[in-house]
Design a protein around this motif. Structure first.
Motif, PDB file in Angstrom:
ATOM      1  N   ILE A  95       0.837  -1.198   0.000  1.00  0.00           N
ATOM      2  CA  ILE A  95       0.000   0.000   0.000  1.00  0.00           C
ATOM      3  C   ILE A  95       0.873   1.249   0.000  1.00  0.00           C
ATOM      4  CG2 ILE A  95      -1.812  -1.215   1.271  1.00  0.00           C
ATOM      5  CD1 ILE A  95      -1.041   0.482   3.717  1.00  0.00           C
ATOM      6  N   SER A  96       0.261   2.353  -0.417  1.00  0.00           N
ATOM      7  CA  SER A  96       0.878   3.676  -0.341  1.00  0.00           C
ATOM      8  C   SER A  96      -0.073   4.574   0.426  1.00  0.00           C
ATOM      9  CB  SER A  96       1.131   4.249  -1.737  1.00  0.00           C
ATOM     10  OG  SER A  96       2.030   3.435  -2.454  1.00  0.00           O
ATOM     11  N   LEU A  97       0.464   5.248   1.438  1.00  0.00           N
ATOM     12  CA  LEU A  97      -0.327   6.180   2.248  1.00  0.00           C
ATOM     13  C   LEU A  97       0.506   7.437   2.421  1.00  0.00           C
ATOM     14  CD1 LEU A  97      -2.885   6.667   3.952  1.00  0.00           C
ATOM     15  CD2 LEU A  97      -1.656   5.742   5.908  1.00  0.00           C
ATOM     16  N   GLY A  98       0.180   8.470   1.629  1.00  0.00           N
ATOM     17  CA  GLY A  98       1.009   9.668   1.651  1.00  0.00           C
ATOM     18  C   GLY A  98       2.378   9.374   1.073  1.00  0.00           C
ATOM     19  N   GLU A  99       3.430   9.655   1.844  1.00  0.00           N
ATOM     20  CA  GLU A  99       4.787   9.388   1.421  1.00  0.00           C
ATOM     21  C   GLU A  99       5.269   8.008   1.843  1.00  0.00           C
ATOM     22  OE1 GLU A  99       6.522  11.366  -0.487  1.00  0.00           O
ATOM     23  OE2 GLU A  99       4.931  12.870  -0.527  1.00  0.00           O
ATOM     24  N   THR A 100       4.418   7.234   2.505  1.00  0.00           N
ATOM     25  CA  THR A 100       4.804   5.908   2.997  1.00  0.00           C
ATOM     26  C   THR A 100       4.402   4.842   1.988  1.00  0.00           C
ATOM     27  OG1 THR A 100       4.466   6.672   5.269  1.00  0.00           O
ATOM     28  CG2 THR A 100       4.618   4.298   4.915  1.00  0.00           C
ATOM     29  N   PHE A 101       5.372   4.044   1.579  1.00  0.00           N
ATOM     30  CA  PHE A 101       5.125   2.948   0.652  1.00  0.00           C
ATOM     31  C   PHE A 101       5.763   1.689   1.225  1.00  0.00           C
ATOM     32  CE2 PHE A 101       6.694   0.154  -2.701  1.00  0.00           C
ATOM     33  CZ  PHE A 101       5.530  -0.089  -3.418  1.00  0.00           C
ATOM     34  N   GLY A 102       4.991   0.630   1.351  1.00  0.00           N
ATOM     35  CA  GLY A 102       5.519  -0.632   1.876  1.00  0.00           C
ATOM     36  C   GLY A 102       4.428  -1.672   1.919  1.00  0.00           C
ATOM     37  N   TRP A 103       4.747  -2.780   2.553  1.00  0.00           N
ATOM     38  CA  TRP A 103       3.774  -3.865   2.652  1.00  0.00           C
ATOM     39  C   TRP A 103       3.359  -4.070   4.110  1.00  0.00           C
ATOM     40  CZ3 TRP A 103       8.829  -4.543   1.093  1.00  0.00           C
ATOM     41  CH2 TRP A 103       9.652  -5.240   1.950  1.00  0.00           C
ATOM     42  N   ILE A 104       2.134  -4.503   4.272  1.00  0.00           N
ATOM     43  CA  ILE A 104       1.552  -4.678   5.607  1.00  0.00           C
ATOM     44  C   ILE A 104       2.085  -5.961   6.216  1.00  0.00           C
ATOM     45  CG2 ILE A 104      -0.587  -5.002   6.898  1.00  0.00           C
ATOM     46  CD1 ILE A 104      -2.009  -3.383   4.787  1.00  0.00           C
TER      47      ILE A 104
END
Length: 452
Positions: free
Chosen positions: A285-294
């Motif tokens: 997922i991408s949330l704002g400037e944060t990109f990674g996996w849960i």
């Protein structure tokens, strides 16, 4: 109150008298002999432990690949090796005295100490199931005291003493004995609930028919039900009235509802996330400037791990109210776009063909969804293109695949003579104008005049 105090003092006096009488019996010759045998057992077991500990520790260093529970058990044995040697020697002494004499009093102290030591060892091993260090220590000391009193035959007297230490509020009476029972019963129930929750959680996670989000939801429901049941059953087992607790919890709940709005909002948002399956463990997922996996769905937050190893704890409310890009929600297909430009002198048909072939040659780029390349504009210095391609493993990273495609384009353009232009600036001197140069600092004009 005064009458209860007098009865409590009387019980303490009776207990002290009994202990003094038992201590006088230790001065008998047969009892002194048994005490001497126990002292010899202590010394010999200590010597055995000192002799075998280095070899055991050297053997433990080579235990690679063992499960963690086995390694923990071996470490427990290593720390209690002296006690194990003592228990073995004490029971051997009891067996030897039984062969020498038929009088039970000749081996009474030996059997008593061996039984107490064995019970202590069992308690120290079984209480390791309690993970909380403070709770484990309380349970261990409580059980050690109880088994000691049990073998000494002082459980009734100790119960009377603890029951005499009490605080009374109207019809409600709270004694030290009730508190001790509540702690022991609650600790045992919590340990059993933790073991049952762990076993149930493992079975739920192994079931492939249940989605990851539903697995997390079921695990949390099981944990809440089991631990809540353990708490209330523990209170009920010691005679605590839960009616007053229900009224008190309602009043406390109203106050907490105003003070913990954010916490409650995150908890409710976490349940909604688990029910609607918008995100699940493993999603990118991408949330704002944060990109990674849960990596985990918590009751209050979602744990997201980025490519650089950072772990972000995002409140559940942000995932409900904010805009979230789920790269792997319905399927694993992800389209990526990169932009580049070439010189006006290069054939755009050749540029598109070379770009598509270069992108298709990169690993992770899908062949069943071939790349496409289009002209998107005529810039000041170049013809601008967009190259689109598909991947199915966003967890492997997006920046690295873009970089590999750019490298493939560079090599392909160099091989086919396609240039990537850059802005160039020219200075033209118009006809009829003159170019005047300024002398460098520290020099004088040819006529000897001053320099401005």
């Amino acid at each position: 109150m005064e009458q209860e105090l007098q009865s409590f003092v009387a019980m303490l006096t009776e207990l002290w008298t009994m202990l003094v009488a038992q201590s006088r019996n230790l001065l008998l010759p047969s009892r002194l002999t048994q005490i001497a045998i126990l002292l010899v057992c202590v010394a010999v077991s200590w010597g055995f432990a000192r002799a075998t500990l280095p070899r055991m520790r050297a053997w433990m260093r080579g235990l690679e690949g063992w499960p963690k529970w086995r390694l923990r058990f071996v470490l427990l044995v290593e720390k209690r090796l002296w006690l194990m040697y003592f228990i073995l020697l004490a029971w051997l002494s009891v067996a030897g005295m039984r062969m020498i004499t038929t009088f039970p009093s000749r081996r009474y102290i030996l059997a008593l100490v061996a039984s107490i030591a064995t019970a202590w060892l069992i308690v120290s091993l079984t209480t390791r199931l309690v993970r909380n260090p403070l709770l484990r220590r309380m349970v261990s000391w409580g059980l050690w005291v109880w088994v000691t009193l049990y073998f000494l035959g002082l459980t009734d007297e100790a119960s009377d003493v603890l029951d005499g230490i009490a605080i009374q509020f109207g019809d409600f009476r709270l004694s030290a004995l009730a508190i001790l029972k509540a702690l022991v019963v609650t600790a045992l129930l919590f340990t059993f609930a933790r073991m049952l929750a762990g076993t149930t959680s493992a079975r739920i996670r192994r079931n492939d028919d249940i989605s990851p989000s539903m697995q997390v939801l079921l695990v949390k429901i099981v944990q809440i039900v089991l631990f809540s049941a353990a708490f209330f059953i523990g209170l009920k087992a010691v005679g605590f009235d839960l009616t007053g607790l229900a009224v008190l919890s309602g009043a406390v709940g109203v106050g907490l509802g105003f003070g913990l709005q954010k916490v409650v909002s995150n908890l409710v948002s976490g349940v909604i996330i688990l029910l609607d399956k918008s995100v699940k463990p493993g999603d990118v997922i991408s949330l704002g400037e944060t990109f990674g996996w849960i990596t985990a769905l918590g009751a209050r937050y979602v744990s997201i791990t980025t490519r650089d190893g950072k772990e972000y704890l995002i409140p559940n409310e942000d995932l409900i109210t904010g805009q979230v890009v789920n790269w792997s929600h319905q399927n694993e297909f992800v389209r990526l776009d990169i932009y580049f430009g070439t010189a006006y002198a290069d054939d755009p048909h050749l540029v598109r063909k070379v770009a598509i072939e270069a992108a298709a040659s990169v690993n992770r780029v899908l062949a069943d969804r071939p790349p496409v390349c289009h002209i998107v504009g005529f810039g000041d210095s170049s013809v601008d293109y967009i190259l689109r391609f598909w991947i199915t493993d966003p967890t492997g990273g997006l920046t690295n695949i873009r970089g590999n495609v750019y490298l493939a384009l560079w090599d392909a353009f160099k091989e086919n003579g396609i240039s990537i232009p850059f802005p160039q600036r020219e200075v033209k001197v118009l006809e009829g104008s003159s170019l005047v140069t300024r002398p460098e600092a520290g020099t004088r004009p040819p006529d000897g005049g001053a320099v401005d």
